[in-house]
Design a protein around this motif. Structure first.
Motif, PDB file in Angstrom:
ATOM      1  N   GLN A 123       0.803  -1.215   0.000  1.00 39.16           N
ATOM      2  CA  GLN A 123       0.000   0.000   0.000  1.00 39.16           C
ATOM      3  C   GLN A 123       0.842   1.273   0.000  1.00 39.16           C
ATOM      4  OE1 GLN A 123      -2.299  -0.652   3.540  1.00 39.16           O
ATOM      5  NE2 GLN A 123      -3.654  -2.160   2.581  1.00 39.16           N
ATOM      6  N   HIS A 124       2.153   1.150  -0.194  1.00 37.87           N
ATOM      7  CA  HIS A 124       3.070   2.297  -0.221  1.00 37.87           C
ATOM      8  C   HIS A 124       2.949   3.151   1.044  1.00 37.87           C
ATOM      9  CE1 HIS A 124       3.845   1.369  -4.425  1.00 37.87           C
ATOM     10  NE2 HIS A 124       2.541   1.371  -4.632  1.00 37.87           N
ATOM     11  N   PRO A 125       3.182   2.563   2.235  1.00 37.89           N
ATOM     12  CA  PRO A 125       3.036   3.329   3.477  1.00 37.89           C
ATOM     13  C   PRO A 125       4.125   4.378   3.629  1.00 37.89           C
ATOM     14  CG  PRO A 125       4.090   1.236   3.952  1.00 37.89           C
ATOM     15  CD  PRO A 125       3.703   1.205   2.494  1.00 37.89           C
ATOM     16  N   ALA A 126       3.832   5.379   4.460  1.00 38.21           N
ATOM     17  CA  ALA A 126       4.858   6.380   4.777  1.00 38.21           C
ATOM     18  C   ALA A 126       5.942   5.767   5.653  1.00 38.21           C
ATOM     19  CB  ALA A 126       4.213   7.566   5.473  1.00 38.21           C
ATOM     20  N   GLY A 127       5.559   4.823   6.504  1.00 38.49           N
ATOM     21  CA  GLY A 127       6.510   4.165   7.391  1.00 38.49           C
ATOM     22  C   GLY A 127       5.859   2.982   8.067  1.00 38.49           C
ATOM     23  N   ILE A 128       6.671   2.153   8.706  1.00 43.20           N
ATOM     24  CA  ILE A 128       6.171   0.981   9.421  1.00 43.20           C
ATOM     25  C   ILE A 128       6.790   0.960  10.809  1.00 43.20           C
ATOM     26  CG2 ILE A 128       6.162  -1.545   9.535  1.00 43.20           C
ATOM     27  CD1 ILE A 128       6.024  -1.652   6.539  1.00 43.20           C
ATOM     28  N   LEU A 129       5.946   0.736  11.815  1.00 40.32           N
ATOM     29  CA  LEU A 129       6.380   0.645  13.204  1.00 40.32           C
ATOM     30  C   LEU A 129       6.042  -0.745  13.724  1.00 40.32           C
ATOM     31  CD1 LEU A 129       7.392   1.841  15.879  1.00 40.32           C
ATOM     32  CD2 LEU A 129       5.129   2.830  16.205  1.00 40.32           C
ATOM     33  N   LEU A 130       7.058  -1.488  14.151  1.00 41.81           N
ATOM     34  CA  LEU A 130       6.857  -2.835  14.679  1.00 41.81           C
ATOM     35  C   LEU A 130       7.015  -2.823  16.179  1.00 41.81           C
ATOM     36  CD1 LEU A 130       8.531  -3.302  11.750  1.00 41.81           C
ATOM     37  CD2 LEU A 130       7.958  -5.640  12.346  1.00 41.81           C
ATOM     38  N   VAL A 150      10.786   1.486  11.991  1.00 41.18           N
ATOM     39  CA  VAL A 150      11.255   1.672  13.358  1.00 41.18           C
ATOM     40  C   VAL A 150      10.697   0.553  14.212  1.00 41.18           C
ATOM     41  CG1 VAL A 150      11.210   3.166  15.399  1.00 41.18           C
ATOM     42  CG2 VAL A 150      11.434   4.176  13.130  1.00 41.18           C
ATOM     43  N   GLN A 151      11.528   0.026  15.109  1.00 44.51           N
ATOM     44  CA  GLN A 151      11.108  -1.063  15.986  1.00 44.51           C
ATOM     45  C   GLN A 151      11.096  -0.607  17.446  1.00 44.51           C
ATOM     46  OE1 GLN A 151      13.188  -4.881  15.093  1.00 44.51           O
ATOM     47  NE2 GLN A 151      14.285  -3.673  13.575  1.00 44.51           N
ATOM     48  N   ILE A 152      10.110  -1.105  18.182  1.00 44.18           N
ATOM     49  CA  ILE A 152      10.133  -0.998  19.641  1.00 44.18           C
ATOM     50  C   ILE A 152      10.540  -2.374  20.133  1.00 44.18           C
ATOM     51  CG2 ILE A 152       8.765  -0.632  21.725  1.00 44.18           C
ATOM     52  CD1 ILE A 152       7.045   1.311  20.188  1.00 44.18           C
ATOM     53  N   VAL A 153      11.760  -2.482  20.641  1.00 44.90           N
ATOM     54  CA  VAL A 153      12.345  -3.793  20.896  1.00 44.90           C
ATOM     55  C   VAL A 153      13.054  -3.822  22.246  1.00 44.90           C
ATOM     56  CG1 VAL A 153      12.703  -4.316  18.460  1.00 44.90           C
ATOM     57  CG2 VAL A 153      14.477  -3.120  19.720  1.00 44.90           C
ATOM     58  N   ASP A 154      13.559  -5.010  22.565  1.00 49.99           N
ATOM     59  CA  ASP A 154      14.487  -5.157  23.683  1.00 49.99           C
ATOM     60  C   ASP A 154      15.859  -4.755  23.163  1.00 49.99           C
ATOM     61  OD1 ASP A 154      16.319  -6.013  25.570  1.00 49.99           O
ATOM     62  OD2 ASP A 154      15.224  -7.822  26.060  1.00 49.99           O
ATOM     63  N   LEU A 155      16.417  -3.682  23.681  1.00 52.49           N
ATOM     64  CA  LEU A 155      17.670  -3.175  23.143  1.00 52.49           C
ATOM     65  C   LEU A 155      18.857  -4.070  23.471  1.00 52.49           C
ATOM     66  CD1 LEU A 155      17.260   0.665  23.569  1.00 52.49           C
ATOM     67  CD2 LEU A 155      16.775  -0.792  21.614  1.00 52.49           C
ATOM     68  N   PRO A 159      19.751  -3.999  17.957  1.00 52.18           N
ATOM     69  CA  PRO A 159      19.114  -3.876  16.651  1.00 52.18           C
ATOM     70  C   PRO A 159      19.992  -3.119  15.663  1.00 52.18           C
ATOM     71  CG  PRO A 159      18.146  -2.342  18.212  1.00 52.18           C
ATOM     72  CD  PRO A 159      19.040  -3.251  19.006  1.00 52.18           C
ATOM     73  N   SER A 160      19.925  -3.524  14.394  1.00 49.20           N
ATOM     74  CA  SER A 160      20.755  -2.894  13.365  1.00 49.20           C
ATOM     75  C   SER A 160      20.053  -1.691  12.738  1.00 49.20           C
ATOM     76  CB  SER A 160      21.097  -3.914  12.271  1.00 49.20           C
ATOM     77  OG  SER A 160      19.906  -4.450  11.701  1.00 49.20           O
ATOM     78  N   GLY A 161      18.732  -1.591  12.872  1.00 47.61           N
ATOM     79  CA  GLY A 161      17.989  -0.496  12.264  1.00 47.61           C
ATOM     80  C   GLY A 161      17.685   0.609  13.251  1.00 47.61           C
ATOM     81  N   ILE A 162      16.566   1.300  13.026  1.00 45.80           N
ATOM     82  CA  ILE A 162      16.137   2.372  13.916  1.00 45.80           C
ATOM     83  C   ILE A 162      15.254   1.755  14.996  1.00 45.80           C
ATOM     84  CG2 ILE A 162      14.999   4.616  14.020  1.00 45.80           C
ATOM     85  CD1 ILE A 162      15.399   4.863  11.014  1.00 45.80           C
ATOM     86  N   ALA A 163      15.544   2.045  16.262  1.00 44.07           N
ATOM     87  CA  ALA A 163      14.839   1.346  17.339  1.00 44.07           C
ATOM     88  C   ALA A 163      14.718   2.206  18.585  1.00 44.07           C
ATOM     89  CB  ALA A 163      15.562   0.038  17.683  1.00 44.07           C
ATOM     90  N   VAL A 164      13.674   1.909  19.352  1.00 45.11           N
ATOM     91  CA  VAL A 164      13.431   2.523  20.653  1.00 45.11           C
ATOM     92  C   VAL A 164      13.059   1.408  21.611  1.00 45.11           C
ATOM     93  CG1 VAL A 164      11.959   4.089  21.974  1.00 45.11           C
ATOM     94  CG2 VAL A 164      12.615   4.691  19.647  1.00 45.11           C
TER      95      VAL A 164
END
Length: 341
Positions: A123-130, A150-155, A159-164
């Motif tokens: 759907q050509h999203p602006a971004g994806i948040l996991l 962007v991921q909300i993960v256990d740091l 993580p290799s990408g963008i994460a919080v």
């Protein structure tokens, strides 16, 4: 007055512009880049848009630009109490923007997550948040994603990408050390779901108990299902039957902790004198229980807000303050554990 339109006809930017005698570009700027239009003109345009019932055509926007203006959010369980704080942060950050949120519930199912990511990308999203589990298939898809992810993960996972996120293992270590400092020794753990963060909490508990020479796998009660107060009751009852000498329990979230508290009271245990209970997340009801729950406070609102802020900055090609943001957690001591010795 603008001419009446058939119900099936869609009001366009050009329609609004023609009524006002201005260009469609000016109308578009007033809606998407308001700082580029004088405030009196912007208000005039907004009134006309409201009067004519103009609604942006997201499909046309996606064709004309690189995205459809929607940020896709994948959640492991939208009904989970802990997730509401994250959602509040997400919604607050997009409130005054042109971006909109589309949620997908994966129910802790890797196949469902993979399917939903593919659907979002189509759907050509602006971004994806996991915010939940992620298997290798999803990682491979996202490596090629044409939008920010962007991921909300256990740091602790580096993580290799963008994460919080926070370090859930360290938070669990803090909770378990607190129970030991309170004088409890036969400390159990109850947990549920297949969420990776829950696994990290188990790892932190086990590490501290092993260091103290007190780890007993018989004191660990988990069940791979969505957590709830009822599951907390069931697991706590099973723990007491298996190990009657257990004197404290670390619960992987506050839902389980409240269930454990109810079951402990039914069993005639005095909390915190006979038995200590520590939860996780610091949900609203933790402060309303009797006794009030000792717990780990997780900055759920800030997780959602900061993760969404990173996505919006990346969409707008802004310089990110950091690609990985680690947020703090806090141990909140209340009445369900004895004061540390």
């Amino acid at each position: 007055m603008p001419p009446r339109r058939a119900r099936s006809e869609r009001v366009t930017l050009l329609d609004v512009a023609n009524v006002l005698g201005i260009s469609s570009i000016t109308v578009s700027r007033a809606l998407r880049e308001p700082e580029k239009v004088s405030e009196p003109l912007r208000q005039k345009i907004l009134r006309q848009v409201e009067q004519m019932g103009y609604v942006p055509d997201l499909a046309a926007r996606a064709l004309a630009s690189r995205h459809n203006g929607i940020i896709g959010v994948l959640a492991p369980a939208l009904t989970n109490h802990a997730y509401l704080g994250i959602m509040s942060g997400i919604e607050e950050r997009v409130r005054d923007t042109d971006f909109r949120i589309q949620y997908a519930n994966t129910n802790h199912d890797a196949d469902q997550e993979y399917r939903q990511v593919k659907l979002f990308l189509s759907q050509h999203p602006a971004g994806i948040l996991l915010t939940g589990l992620q298997d290798q298939r999803v990682s491979d898809l996202l490596e090629l994603a044409p939008c920010p992810v962007v991921q909300i993960v256990d740091l602790n996972l580096l993580p290799s990408g963008i994460a919080v996120g926070i370090n859930h293992r360290e938070a669990a270590e803090t909770a378990t050390r607190h129970l030991l400092a309170c004088g409890y020794r036969r400390i159990g753990l109850i947990g549920g779901s297949r969420d990776l963060r829950a696994q990290r909490r188990h790892d932190g508990y086990a590490l501290v108990m092993q260091e103290a020479g007190l780890y007993d796998p018989g004191l660990v009660m988990t069940e791979h299902k969505q957590t709830s107060m009822q599951l907390g009751c069931d697991l706590f009852k099973r723990l007491l039957e298996t190990a009657p000498d257990v004197d404290a329990v670390f619960c992987q979230n506050d839902d389980l902790a409240l269930g454990a508290l109810f079951e402990a009271q039914r069993a005639g245990l005095r909390v915190p004198d006979d038995f200590g209970i520590c939860g996780y997340n610091d949900l609203d009801f933790a402060l309303c229980a009797e006794p009030r729950l000792t717990t780990i406070r997780v900055p759920r609102f800030q997780m959602g807000y900061r993760a969404t802020d990173l996505i919006i900055r990346a969409i707008n090609d802004e310089c990110l303050p950091s690609r990985v943001i680690q947020l703090p957690f806090d141990l909140i001591q209340r009445g369900s554990t004895r004061p540390p010795a």
